[in-house]
Motif scaffolding. Structure first.
Motif, mmCIF file in Angstrom:
data_model
loop_
_atom_site.group_PDB
_atom_site.id
_atom_site.type_symbol
_atom_site.label_atom_id
_atom_site.label_comp_id
_atom_site.label_asym_id
_atom_site.label_seq_id
_atom_site.Cartn_x
_atom_site.Cartn_y
_atom_site.Cartn_z
ATOM 1 N N LYS A 56 0.826 -1.207 0.000
ATOM 2 C CA LYS A 56 0.000 0.000 0.000
ATOM 3 C C LYS A 56 0.862 1.260 0.000
ATOM 4 C CE LYS A 56 -4.107 -1.985 2.167
ATOM 5 N NZ LYS A 56 -5.046 -1.931 3.312
ATOM 6 N N ILE A 57 1.995 1.223 0.711
ATOM 7 C CA ILE A 57 2.882 2.395 0.727
ATOM 8 C C ILE A 57 3.483 2.617 -0.659
ATOM 9 C CG2 ILE A 57 5.054 3.286 1.648
ATOM 10 C CD1 ILE A 57 4.349 1.925 4.301
ATOM 11 N N GLU A 58 3.931 1.560 -1.309
ATOM 12 C CA GLU A 58 4.502 1.702 -2.661
ATOM 13 C C GLU A 58 3.469 2.258 -3.628
ATOM 14 O OE1 GLU A 58 5.996 -2.112 -3.732
ATOM 15 O OE2 GLU A 58 7.987 -1.730 -2.910
ATOM 16 N N ALA A 59 2.256 1.668 -3.568
ATOM 17 C CA ALA A 59 1.203 2.155 -4.459
ATOM 18 C C ALA A 59 0.867 3.613 -4.149
ATOM 19 C CB ALA A 59 -0.044 1.283 -4.317
ATOM 20 N N GLY A 60 0.909 3.987 -2.864
ATOM 21 C CA GLY A 60 0.619 5.366 -2.487
ATOM 22 C C GLY A 60 1.662 6.344 -2.983
ATOM 23 N N ILE A 61 2.925 5.955 -2.905
ATOM 24 C CA ILE A 61 3.995 6.834 -3.408
ATOM 25 C C ILE A 61 3.832 7.069 -4.909
ATOM 26 C CG2 ILE A 61 6.483 7.048 -3.744
ATOM 27 C CD1 ILE A 61 6.839 5.379 -1.198
ATOM 28 N N LEU A 62 3.518 5.990 -5.621
ATOM 29 C CA LEU A 62 3.322 6.103 -7.070
ATOM 30 C C LEU A 62 2.165 7.043 -7.387
ATOM 31 C CD1 LEU A 62 4.216 5.066 -9.860
ATOM 32 C CD2 LEU A 62 2.566 3.209 -9.595
ATOM 33 N N HIS A 63 1.095 6.932 -6.598
ATOM 34 C CA HIS A 63 -0.070 7.794 -6.820
ATOM 35 C C HIS A 63 0.239 9.240 -6.461
ATOM 36 C CE1 HIS A 63 -4.334 8.929 -6.851
ATOM 37 N NE2 HIS A 63 -4.078 9.589 -5.717
ATOM 38 N N LEU A 64 0.935 9.458 -5.344
ATOM 39 C CA LEU A 64 1.224 10.818 -4.911
ATOM 40 C C LEU A 64 2.221 11.515 -5.820
ATOM 41 C CD1 LEU A 64 1.423 10.267 -1.036
ATOM 42 C CD2 LEU A 64 -0.374 11.459 -2.301
ATOM 43 N N GLU A 65 3.067 10.724 -6.455
ATOM 44 C CA GLU A 65 4.011 11.325 -7.400
ATOM 45 C C GLU A 65 3.268 11.982 -8.559
ATOM 46 O OE1 GLU A 65 8.196 10.162 -9.659
ATOM 47 O OE2 GLU A 65 6.885 8.594 -8.843
ATOM 48 N N LYS A 66 2.120 11.405 -8.928
ATOM 49 C CA LYS A 66 1.328 11.970 -10.023
ATOM 50 C C LYS A 66 0.264 12.926 -9.500
ATOM 51 C CE LYS A 66 1.871 7.803 -12.839
ATOM 52 N NZ LYS A 66 1.168 6.672 -13.522
ATOM 53 N N HIS A 67 -0.169 12.706 -8.259
ATOM 54 C CA HIS A 67 -1.219 13.547 -7.687
ATOM 55 C C HIS A 67 -0.775 14.025 -6.306
ATOM 56 C CE1 HIS A 67 -3.803 11.906 -10.861
ATOM 57 N NE2 HIS A 67 -3.359 10.704 -10.489
ATOM 58 N N PRO A 68 0.177 14.920 -6.244
ATOM 59 C CA PRO A 68 0.741 15.343 -4.949
ATOM 60 C C PRO A 68 -0.260 16.090 -4.062
ATOM 61 C CG PRO A 68 1.575 16.713 -6.737
ATOM 62 C CD PRO A 68 0.818 15.600 -7.379
ATOM 63 N N GLN A 69 -1.380 16.544 -4.607
ATOM 64 C CA GLN A 69 -2.349 17.290 -3.812
ATOM 65 C C GLN A 69 -3.390 16.396 -3.138
ATOM 66 O OE1 GLN A 69 -1.696 20.435 -3.409
ATOM 67 N NE2 GLN A 69 -0.007 20.252 -4.874
ATOM 68 N N ASP A 70 -3.287 15.102 -3.327
ATOM 69 C CA ASP A 70 -4.270 14.163 -2.761
ATOM 70 C C ASP A 70 -3.966 13.953 -1.272
ATOM 71 O OD1 ASP A 70 -6.043 12.178 -2.119
ATOM 72 O OD2 ASP A 70 -5.634 10.939 -3.877
ATOM 73 N N THR A 71 -4.548 14.792 -0.434
ATOM 74 C CA THR A 71 -4.268 14.727 1.003
ATOM 75 C C THR A 71 -4.853 13.471 1.655
ATOM 76 O OG1 THR A 71 -6.238 16.072 1.405
ATOM 77 C CG2 THR A 71 -4.133 17.239 1.192
ATOM 78 N N ASN A 72 -5.968 12.994 1.109
ATOM 79 C CA ASN A 72 -6.559 11.770 1.681
ATOM 80 C C ASN A 72 -5.617 10.576 1.515
ATOM 81 O OD1 ASN A 72 -8.920 13.085 2.444
ATOM 82 N ND2 ASN A 72 -9.934 12.676 0.488
ATOM 83 N N ARG A 73 -5.010 10.485 0.337
ATOM 84 C CA ARG A 73 -4.071 9.384 0.112
ATOM 85 C C ARG A 73 -2.836 9.554 0.971
ATOM 86 N NH1 ARG A 73 -4.207 5.724 -4.116
ATOM 87 N NH2 ARG A 73 -2.848 3.986 -3.604
ATOM 88 N N LEU A 74 -2.421 10.793 1.181
ATOM 89 C CA LEU A 74 -1.270 11.046 2.039
ATOM 90 C C LEU A 74 -1.569 10.630 3.478
ATOM 91 C CD1 LEU A 74 1.581 12.198 2.193
ATOM 92 C CD2 LEU A 74 0.585 14.452 2.609
ATOM 93 N N GLU A 75 -2.794 10.925 3.947
ATOM 94 C CA GLU A 75 -3.201 10.490 5.285
ATOM 95 C C GLU A 75 -3.174 8.965 5.390
ATOM 96 O OE1 GLU A 75 -3.876 11.902 8.018
ATOM 97 O OE2 GLU A 75 -4.133 14.032 7.586
ATOM 98 N N GLU A 76 -3.609 8.308 4.319
ATOM 99 C CA GLU A 76 -3.600 6.843 4.311
ATOM 100 C C GLU A 76 -2.176 6.314 4.407
ATOM 101 O OE1 GLU A 76 -4.840 3.162 1.343
ATOM 102 O OE2 GLU A 76 -5.610 5.188 0.960
ATOM 103 N N MET A 77 -1.234 6.981 3.707
ATOM 104 C CA MET A 77 0.157 6.544 3.774
ATOM 105 C C MET A 77 0.730 6.721 5.177
ATOM 106 S SD MET A 77 0.873 5.320 0.882
ATOM 107 C CE MET A 77 -0.830 4.791 1.017
#
Length: 798
Positions: free
Chosen positions: A22-43
Motif C-alpha cells: 500500500k505504501i509503494e502504491a501510495g507513493i506512485l499515486h502521490l508522485e502523479k497527484h501530490p495534492q491528494d491529502t486523503n491518500r497522504l493520510e492513508e500513507m
C-alpha cells in the motif's frame, strides 16, 4: 534477526507485506497527484502501523527506516517538503530496504541492507562544499562519516542512530584498505555508498518484481461464513440424494415383484399351452408374454444401472462435500491463545486492585477453535475471570487463616472433544454461598421460601445466572450490578452451547463452557406433534424413552416423573406450543399398555421431560436465518428444509424451559388419557379380506374401536343394531355397494350427522360426484391412498 514465535512470524509476514504494498502504491499515486491529502493520510496510517508492528516484534532496523519514511510523509503534509521525483526515488529505496529487512525477520535469510546508507539517503545527507572533507585529510573515511553523522543527527535526534553509526564505522574501518588508499582525494565512503545505492535502485526494483510471489491471501470472515454455509448446504443436499437412492431401491423392489408375478403368470400360461398343445389361438398371448419379458428385463437393467451409478455418485458427493466443509472450517480456525493472551494483564491489574494474590495458569492455548467462537467467548471468559477474582478468591489473610496458600490459583483450560470445544475457568477460592444466593433470591422476589426449600443444590446454584442477580449489596466498578453471569449464559446459549457449574464449599468453583465446533449445521431430533413435524436440537436431548402414565405424579400441581433418582417436571410439547393436546395415537396397542413418548431435555443442570406424539428420526440440518415475521415467535429458533422439501420449524429449547417454568402447561396427562379412553367407534365395510384387515389394523393402531362388515348390507345391519361415530366403506361390493350404503344411511334422520367416508379405486370426477350425491362426507381413492389422509379426515369429521 528472525522472529522466534511462529504465529507472530506469520502474522508479521502478512501484515508487513500488505502495508509495504500500500505504501509503494501510495507513493506512485502521490508522485502523479501530490495534492491528494486523503491518500497522504492513508500513507501516514500505513507507515505508522508498520512501524508499530516492527517495534512490537523487535525488528528495530525496519522500525528506524519506516520512522523516517513517516517523517517524510508528515513533512510533505505540513508543506515543508515537496514530493519530487528525487524524493520518491529515495522513498522507494527506503521501502525496498524495509521489505528486505521484513523478509529477513520472517525467513532468517540475510537482508544485506546497509541501514545507515539507506537512512542517510532518506534524510538527504548529500555532501556540500562546506561539509565536504578536504583532499589533504589523512583519514577521509572518518571525516566524511563524521560530517554525515552530524547531518543525520541534526535531522533526527535518536540515540539509536549514533549506535548504528558507530557500528557502521567499526565495520568500515575493519574492512577498509590501507591508509595510503584512504588518503586518495577520490575516496569518500559515504558518498560512494550513496552513489552505489542510487545506481542499483532500478536493478533492485526489477529484481523485487521478479522475485515477488503471493504466499497468503486475506479474506473477509463474512465471505468464509457464506462459503461455509453453502458447503454445509451441500452436505445436507448429499443427504437428500441418499434419500433418492432409497427411492430407487423402492422402484427396484417393485420391479422384482412385477418380475416374480410375471414369472408365475408365465408358468401358468406355459401349463395352459401344454394342455392345449400349442394352439394358434394362444399365439397373441404368447407374444404378449415375450414382450413383457423383454420390457421387464430392460427395466431391470436400467434400474440396476441407475442404482449403482447413483450410489457411486452419492458416495463421491459425500467425500467431496465433507472435505470441502472441513477445509473451509479449518480456514476459520485460530488458536485459543488468541483470546487467552488477553486475560493475564486483566488478572494482574484486578488482583492488585483488590489486594489479592492470584497465579494464572493457562492450559490448551494451542487448541484450535472457530473464529466466531473466539469472538463470542471473549466476553464470557472475561466475566468469569473477573467474577472468580472478585467473588470467589479470598484475600491472602483469609486464605492463610483457612490453611490455604496466600496465592490463589486461577486456571484457564481449553480442550476439544469429538464435536465440541470446551473452556474451563476454575479457582480454588471459597465456592458458592448457597445461603447468600437464597437470601438474594428472596430479596429480589425470584422465588418464595417454599420454592427454594424444594430446590436441589444444582437448581439453587443456577440462580446466579438470572438477569440482575448479584449477592453484593453495594455497587462498585467491578461488581454489584448483576450483569455478568447472565451475559455469560446468554452468549453461550446464542452459540447453542452448554454451561455447567461445579462448586465445592471452601475449595472453589469450576465453570465449564461447551460449544459446538460446527456452527453451520446442527443435528436435530424430528418429532411429531398434532400431525405437524418439528425439529429439536439434539445437543439438548439427554435421552428418549417411553413413560407409563402410572410413573407420572403431581408435586405442587406440576406433573413429575422420577429420572435418575431425581424428580423432573413433565409437560406436553403441544401444550407449550399452544396447540390442542391429545393422546398420541402411537401409544395404542403396545404390549406394555399405554406408553407416552418422552424426550428428556437438559440445559446445564436443569432437566425437563417433554411428551410428544411420535419420535421420527435424527437428521443433520442447516438452520435458515429467521425472517422478520419469526423474530419474536416464542419457542421457535428458526426453520429448515427437510430432504422431502417440507419446511420444518426448529424449536428453541431455552424458550421451552422458560414456558414450562411460567406454568404455560395446563393440560394434565390424566385429562388427556381420560379423553383417549373414550374410543370412537368406526364401522368398516369392505368385501376384500386383505384390505379390510389392513384398514382395521391402521384404525385400531390409532386408538379407534373398529367393527368390520363384509359388504354394504352387512354394514347397514350392524349400523342399525349398534352405535358408531363414523362409517368407512368401499364402493364396489356385492349385495349393497358403498354408494347404496351411503344413500340408505341418509334416509334416516338420526344419521344426518354421521360421517361417511368412501375409499375406492374409482377416481374419476364423475365417480366423486356420485359419491357426494349419495351423501358421503369424503371420497378417498386407493390409487394414491395415504393413511394420514384417512386419519386426518376422521379427526376432522368426528
Amino acid at each position: 534477526m528472525i522472529i522466534e514465535d511462529e504465529e507472530l512470524r506469520v502474522l508479521y509476514k502478512v501484515a508487513s507485506s500488505e502495508h509495504i504494498q500500500k505504501i509503494e502504491a501510495g507513493i506512485l499515486h502521490l508522485e502523479k497527484h501530490p495534492q491528494d491529502t486523503n491518500r497522504l493520510e492513508e500513507m501516514l496510517r500505513e507507515a505508522h502501523s508498520l512501524k508499530g508492528d516492527s517495534r512490537m516484534l523487535g525488528v528495530s532496523e525496519a522500525e528506524t527506516l519506516i520512522h523516517q519514511i513517516e517523517e517524510i510523509f508528515a513533512s510533505v503534509k505540513k508543506g515543508e517538503t515537496h514530493l519530487t521525483s528525487d524524493l520518491c526515488d529515495r522513498l522507494y529505496k527506503g521501502v525496498d530496504a524495509v521489505s528486505k529487512i521484513a523478509h529477513e525477520a520472517v525467513t532468517g535469510q540475510p537482508a544485506n541492507v546497509q541501514v545507515f546508507s539507506v537512512l542517510a539517503q532518506l534524510m538527504g545527507a548529500d555532501m556540500d562544499e562546506e561539509t565536504a572533507p578536504t583532499m589533504e585529510s589523512t583519514n577521509s573515511l572518518e571525516a566524511s562519516a563524521k560530517v554525515s553523522s552530524e547531518v543525520l543527527a541534526q535531522a533526527m535526534d535518536d540515540e539509536a542512530l549514533h549506535t548504528m553509526f558507530a557500528d557502521f564505522l567499526k565495520q568500515e574501518n575493519a574492512s577498509s584498505p590501507s591508509a595510503e588508499v584512504l588518503t586518495s582525494p577520490a575516496t569518500d565512503p559515504v558518498a560512494e555508498l550513496l552513489a552505489e545505492s542510487m545506481a542499483t535502485l532500478n536493478s533492485e526494483s526489477q529484481a523485487a518484481i521478479n522475485d515477488y510471489q503471493i504466499d497468503t491471501l486475506r479474506v473477509e470472515s463474512s465471505r468464509l461464513d457464506r462459503l461455509l454455509t453453502q458447503a454445509s448446504e451441500l452436505l445436507v443436499t448429499q443427504g437428500r440424494f441418499s434419500d433418492r437412492t432409497n427411492d430407487i431401491q423402492t422402484i427396484q423392489n417393485l420391479w422384482q415383484e412385477w418380475d416374480r408375478e410375471a414369472f408365475a403368470s408365465r408358468l401358468a400360461f406355459d401349463e395352459l399351452e401344454r394342455r392345449m398343445q400349442g394352439s394358434e389361438e394362444l399365439k397373441p398371448i404368447r407374444d404378449f408374454y415375450h414382450l413383457v419379458d423383454r420390457q421387464l428385463e430392460q427395466l431391470g437393467n436400467l434400474v440396476n444401472q441407475l442404482k449403482n451409478t447413483a450410489s457411486d455418485d452419492v458416495a463421491r458427493l459425500e467425500i467431496v462435500s465433507k472435505d470441502l466443509e472441513s477445509g473451509i472450517r479449518k480456514l476459520r480456525q485460530m488458536p485459543i491463545s488468541t483470546i487467552f493472551n488477553l486475560l493475564p494483564r486483566s488478572v494482574r491489574d484486578l488482583s492488585r486492585e483488590l489486594g489479592k494474590e492470584v497465579e494464572l495458569i493457562v492450559e490448551g492455548g494451542d487448541t484450535p477453535a472457530d473464529k466466531q467462537i473466539l469472538e463470542a467467548i471473549k466476553a464470557p471468559l472475561s466475566h468469569l475471570v473477573r467474577n472468580a477474582i472478585d467473588h470467589g478468591i479470598e484475600s491472602p489473610k483469609e486464605r492463610q487463616a483457612q490453611g490455604k496458600s496466600p496465592t490463589a490459583k486461577l486456571r484457564l483450560r481449553a480442550y476439544q472433544t469429538s464435536n465440541a470445544v470446551c473452556f474451563e475457568v476454575q479457582d480454588d477460592g471459597r465456592g458458592l454461598d448457597l445461603e447468600a444466593i437464597k437470601h438474594t433470591a428472596l430479596r429480589q422476589k425470584l422465588h418464595s421460601e417454599a420454592e427454594l426449600a424444594a430446590m436441589n443444590t444444582a437448581q439453587i446454584q443456577s440462580l446466579i445466572f438470572n438477569p440482575g442477580f448479584s449477592t453484593r449489596t453495594n455497587v462498585s466498578e467491578i461488581s454489584g450490578r448483576g450483569v455478568g453471569l447472565d451475559v455469560v449464559r446468554a452468549n453461550v446459549e446464542r452459540l447453542k452451547g452448554n454451561l455447567q457449574l461445579e462448586s465445592t464449599p471452601g475449595k472453589g468453583c469450576l465453570f465449564r463452557l461447551t460449544l459446538k465446533t460446527n456452527l453451520a449445521t446442527t443435528y436435530v431430533l424430528i418429532v411429531e406433534v398434532n400431525q405437524t413435524i418439528y425439529a429439536l436440537p439434539l445437543e439438548y436431548v439427554q435421552t428418549m424413552m417411553l413413560v407409563s402414565p402410572q410413573e407420572i405424579f403431581a408435586i405442587e400441581g406440576s406433573q413429575t416423573i422420577t429420572f435418575e433418582g431425581e424428580p423432573v417436571s413433565v409437560v406436553w410439547l403441544a401444550d407449550l406450543l399452544g396447540l390442542s393436546v391429545s393422546a398420541p395415537a402411537s401409544t395404542a396397542g403396545l404390549n406394555s399398555g399405554l406408553n407416552l413418548p418422552c424426550i428428556m431435555m437438559q440445559i446445564g443442570t436443569e432437566r425437563l421431560g417433554v411428551l410428544v406424539d411420535g419420535l421420527l428420526e435424527q437428521q443433520e440440518i442447516v438452520m435458515k436465518p429467521q425472517s422478520k415475521l419469526l423474530k419474536r415467535v416464542r419457542n421457535i429458533a428458526g426453520a429448515t428444509i427437510r430432504g422431502n422439501g417440507e419446511v420444518c420449524m426448529v424449536l428453541n429449547p431455552q424458550d421451552l424451559f422458560k414456558s414450562a417454568k411460567k406454568g404455560t402447561s395446563s393440560v394434565s396427562v390424566e385429562e388427556v388419557l381420560q379423553q383417549a379412553q373414550a374410543k370412537h367407534r368406526i364401522l368398516l365395510c369392505d368385501d376384500s379380506i386383505p384390505i379390510r384387515t389392513q384398514l382395521k389394523r391402521i384404525l385400531e393402531g390409532y386408538g379407534y374401536d373398529v367393527t368390520a362388515a363384509v359388504d354394504g348390507q352387512d354394514g347397514f345391519d350392524k349400523l342399525r343394531t349398534g352405535s358408531f361415530d363414523a362409517v368407512v366403506s368401499d364402493v364396489q361390493m356385492p349385495n349393497l355397494d358403498g354408494l347404496g350404503l351411503a344413500a340408505r344411511i341418509r334416509q334416516f334422520q338420526e344419521y344426518d350427522e354421521l360421517p361417511v367416508v368412501l375409499i375406492t379405486t374409482l377416481a374419476s370426477e364423475e365417480d366423486k360426484r356420485l359419491g357426494a350425491q349419495a351423501g358421503a362426507n369424503a371420497y378417498l381413492t386407493k390409487g394414491d391412498f395415504d393413511q394420514r389422509v384417512l386419519l386426518d379426515t376422521l379427526r376432522r369429521l368426528i
